[in-house]
Scaffold this motif. Structure first.
Motif, PDB file in Angstrom:
ATOM      1  N   GLU A 348       0.834  -1.206   0.000  1.00 57.96           N
ATOM      2  CA  GLU A 348       0.000   0.000   0.000  1.00 57.96           C
ATOM      3  C   GLU A 348       0.872   1.260   0.000  1.00 57.96           C
ATOM      4  O   GLU A 348       0.525   2.257  -0.642  1.00 57.96           O
ATOM      5  CB  GLU A 348      -0.934   0.009   1.221  1.00 57.96           C
ATOM      6  N   ASN A 349       1.991   1.207   0.700  1.00 62.99           N
ATOM      7  CA  ASN A 349       2.922   2.350   0.684  1.00 62.99           C
ATOM      8  C   ASN A 349       3.405   2.626  -0.742  1.00 62.99           C
ATOM      9  O   ASN A 349       3.470   3.767  -1.183  1.00 62.99           O
ATOM     10  CB  ASN A 349       4.148   2.069   1.560  1.00 62.99           C
ATOM     11  N   TRP A 350       3.733   1.535  -1.439  1.00 67.41           N
ATOM     12  CA  TRP A 350       4.204   1.648  -2.824  1.00 67.41           C
ATOM     13  C   TRP A 350       3.140   2.320  -3.686  1.00 67.41           C
ATOM     14  O   TRP A 350       3.409   3.250  -4.441  1.00 67.41           O
ATOM     15  CB  TRP A 350       4.540   0.245  -3.347  1.00 67.41           C
ATOM     16  N   LYS A 351       1.898   1.851  -3.539  1.00 63.66           N
ATOM     17  CA  LYS A 351       0.814   2.389  -4.379  1.00 63.66           C
ATOM     18  C   LYS A 351       0.505   3.850  -4.049  1.00 63.66           C
ATOM     19  O   LYS A 351       0.157   4.628  -4.940  1.00 63.66           O
ATOM     20  CB  LYS A 351      -0.449   1.530  -4.226  1.00 63.66           C
ATOM     21  N   GLY A 355       1.632   4.850  -7.558  1.00 63.17           N
ATOM     22  CA  GLY A 355       0.418   4.666  -8.340  1.00 63.17           C
ATOM     23  C   GLY A 355      -0.032   3.220  -8.312  1.00 63.17           C
ATOM     24  O   GLY A 355       0.612   2.368  -7.705  1.00 63.17           O
ATOM     25  N   THR A 356      -1.149   2.956  -9.002  1.00 63.41           N
ATOM     26  CA  THR A 356      -1.791   1.657  -8.841  1.00 63.41           C
ATOM     27  C   THR A 356      -1.532   0.695  -9.992  1.00 63.41           C
ATOM     28  O   THR A 356      -1.931  -0.459  -9.929  1.00 63.41           O
ATOM     29  CB  THR A 356      -3.312   1.841  -8.711  1.00 63.41           C
ATOM     30  N   ASN A 357      -0.935   1.144 -11.078  1.00 64.85           N
ATOM     31  CA  ASN A 357      -0.736   0.233 -12.208  1.00 64.85           C
ATOM     32  C   ASN A 357       0.613   0.465 -12.882  1.00 64.85           C
ATOM     33  O   ASN A 357       1.309   1.439 -12.598  1.00 64.85           O
ATOM     34  CB  ASN A 357      -1.878   0.393 -13.216  1.00 64.85           C
ATOM     35  N   LEU A 358       0.922  -0.455 -13.811  1.00 60.00           N
ATOM     36  CA  LEU A 358       2.240  -0.454 -14.455  1.00 60.00           C
ATOM     37  C   LEU A 358       2.539   0.855 -15.184  1.00 60.00           C
ATOM     38  O   LEU A 358       3.665   1.352 -15.153  1.00 60.00           O
ATOM     39  CB  LEU A 358       2.293  -1.634 -15.445  1.00 60.00           C
ATOM     40  N   ILE A 365       3.701  10.345 -15.823  1.00 63.28           N
ATOM     41  CA  ILE A 365       2.503  11.031 -16.312  1.00 63.28           C
ATOM     42  C   ILE A 365       1.663  11.521 -15.129  1.00 63.28           C
ATOM     43  O   ILE A 365       1.558  12.719 -14.886  1.00 63.28           O
ATOM     44  CB  ILE A 365       1.680  10.099 -17.228  1.00 63.28           C
ATOM     45  N   ARG A 366       1.086  10.590 -14.381  1.00 66.01           N
ATOM     46  CA  ARG A 366       0.215  11.017 -13.278  1.00 66.01           C
ATOM     47  C   ARG A 366       0.994  11.169 -11.976  1.00 66.01           C
ATOM     48  O   ARG A 366       1.958  10.450 -11.725  1.00 66.01           O
ATOM     49  CB  ARG A 366      -0.897   9.985 -13.087  1.00 66.01           C
TER      50      ARG A 366
END
Ligand code: ZN
Length: 409
Positions: A348-351, A355-358, A365-366
């Motif tokens: 969860e820390n990583w996300k 972000g949530t996807n590759l 970008i985001r």
């Protein structure tokens, strides 16, 4: 070194560094493309496959490195994630984003610029804190205050002396990117150091293997390859260490600032509890909105059991009755030393940052999901520690609804 000269020096460094980087990349491109791939691999050894592989990898990582570098620089310089100035700081500095020269002149005339926390119960900005369920607070239950910006500091915001402003989730001042890395740019910064380390790895691999073969075959050593090895080694080692450090911050949900003294750091949390609850031996409480002097609930200790604290019996009481319905009670709790309230576990820390996807992970970008600030519970998602701290202080795990049920939105 004075504040102004530090700023002037860092501005100078900021202008020179992109030139140095451009020269280094130009040199590495010449060596890798012309010396290694064309002259050595294709002409001397007829290894076209190897040459194409090196070229594809080289330009792939060069492109990603430049893209993430530009994204980092642009974000840092256009939207570093500044906390707004308080009204007093705006008037002292002359303009909202103006220079700080005005207040430094004040200092010379002996007028202290240090501003104590705003004692006004209706201090602007306070409501951003007490409308949440948890926020970082001082011992008195009020949020942290920045005496330079004359404003309340959101969780994890810190004052940057380089910018003379508070920065959200401040990380570190990066001379390579010419600014303060904070929540808006940290993800792009991590991508930049990662891709740069990979790019240096390609240069080192290409130059190193060609050099080794040249030496073994007794062809004589190409000095350009030695130069590329030196440059690649220097920048490669540096960015590799930065990448490891940054990935560690990502996985632990920490910043450079959080890590300072983190083993002994204790956070004070204002944690919402049922309206009107009283303090115990292990914690004090604070009621928001803060009581105005002379107010009938200025003791901050009241509870008549049904949540309806004041009734509208007279016109004078109208305002207090309305306030009491918007009234929220917080317990002032302390974590144990070394606990990180924002630790959600590695994944969860990583996300939260990457972000949530590759696509989010790979491309600049985001921005990080943690920059959205669309949560009512707290400024940033908080982990299990908060519930553990509640339980340790004898409170229920989750914020309970008030007896009248109105308290929960
Ligand atoms: Zn500040």
């Amino acid at each position: 070194m004075s504040f102004e000269s530090t700023k002037a020096a860092s501005r100078w460094v900021t202008r020179v560094i992109p030139v140095i980087l451009a020269v280094a990349v130009g040199y590495a491109t010449y060596v890798t493309v012309a010396r290694v791939c064309v002259d050595y691999l294709i002409h001397d050894r007829q290894q076209n496959g190897s040459a194409v592989t090196v070229l594809v990898l080289y330009f792939l990582f060069m492109f990603l490195m430049i893209a993430t570098y530009l994204r980092t620089i642009v974000t840092i310089n256009t939207d570093p994630g500044l906390v707004p100035l308080g009204p007093l700081a705006v008037s002292r500095r002359g303009s909202r984003y103006g220079s700080d020269k005005a207040h430094r002149a004040d200092d010379l005339e002996g007028q202290p610029y240090f501003m104590a926390p705003d004692s006004n119960p209706d201090s602007p900005g306070l409501e951003q804190f007490y409308t949440k369920d948890v926020f970082i607070c001082e011992t008195d239950g009020r949020p942290k205050w920045c005496s330079e910006c004359c404003n309340w500091k959101p969780d994890r915001a810190h004052h940057s002396s380089e910018l003379n402003r508070c920065v959200l989730r401040m990380d570190h001042y990066c001379p390579w990117a010419g600014g303060m890395v904070g929540e808006n740019s940290f993800k792009f910064f991590v991508q930049f150091t990662t891709y740069t380390a990979c790019y240096c790895g390609i240069v080192l691999g290409a130059a190193g293997s060609s050099l080794t073969k040249q030496m073994n075959s007794g062809d004589g050593v190409d000095g350009f390859l030695v130069g590329a090895l030196g440059l690649g080694g220097f920048f490669g080692l540096f960015t590799f260490m930065m990448t490891i450090t940054s990935l560690r911050y990502v996985l632990l949900n920490m910043t450079n600032v959080d890590l300072l003294g983190s083993r002994t750091k204790v956070y004070q949390l204002a944690v919402r509890i049922p309206r009107g609850s009283e303090g115990t031996d292990s914690y004090h409480v604070i009621n928001y909105p803060l009581a105005r002097p002379g107010s009938s609930y200025s003791t901050n200790q009241h509870n008549n059991g049904n949540g309806a604290v004041a009734r509208v019996n007279s016109p004078n009481l109208g305002r207090e009755a309305r306030d009491s319905l918007a009234h929220r009670t917080f317990a002032i709790l302390r974590t144990e030393a070394g606990e990180n309230p924002w630790d959600l576990g590695y994944w969860e820390n990583w996300k939260e940052v990457m972000g949530t996807n590759l696509i989010d992970w790979l491309f600049p970008i985001r921005r990080s999901p943690c920059t959205k600030h669309d949560r009512n519970e707290s400024f940033y998602r908080m982990g299990k520690i908060v519930n553990e701290v509640r339980v340790r202080h004898g409170l229920a795990q989750e914020p309970a609804a008030g007896p009248d049920g109105l308290e929960m939105r």
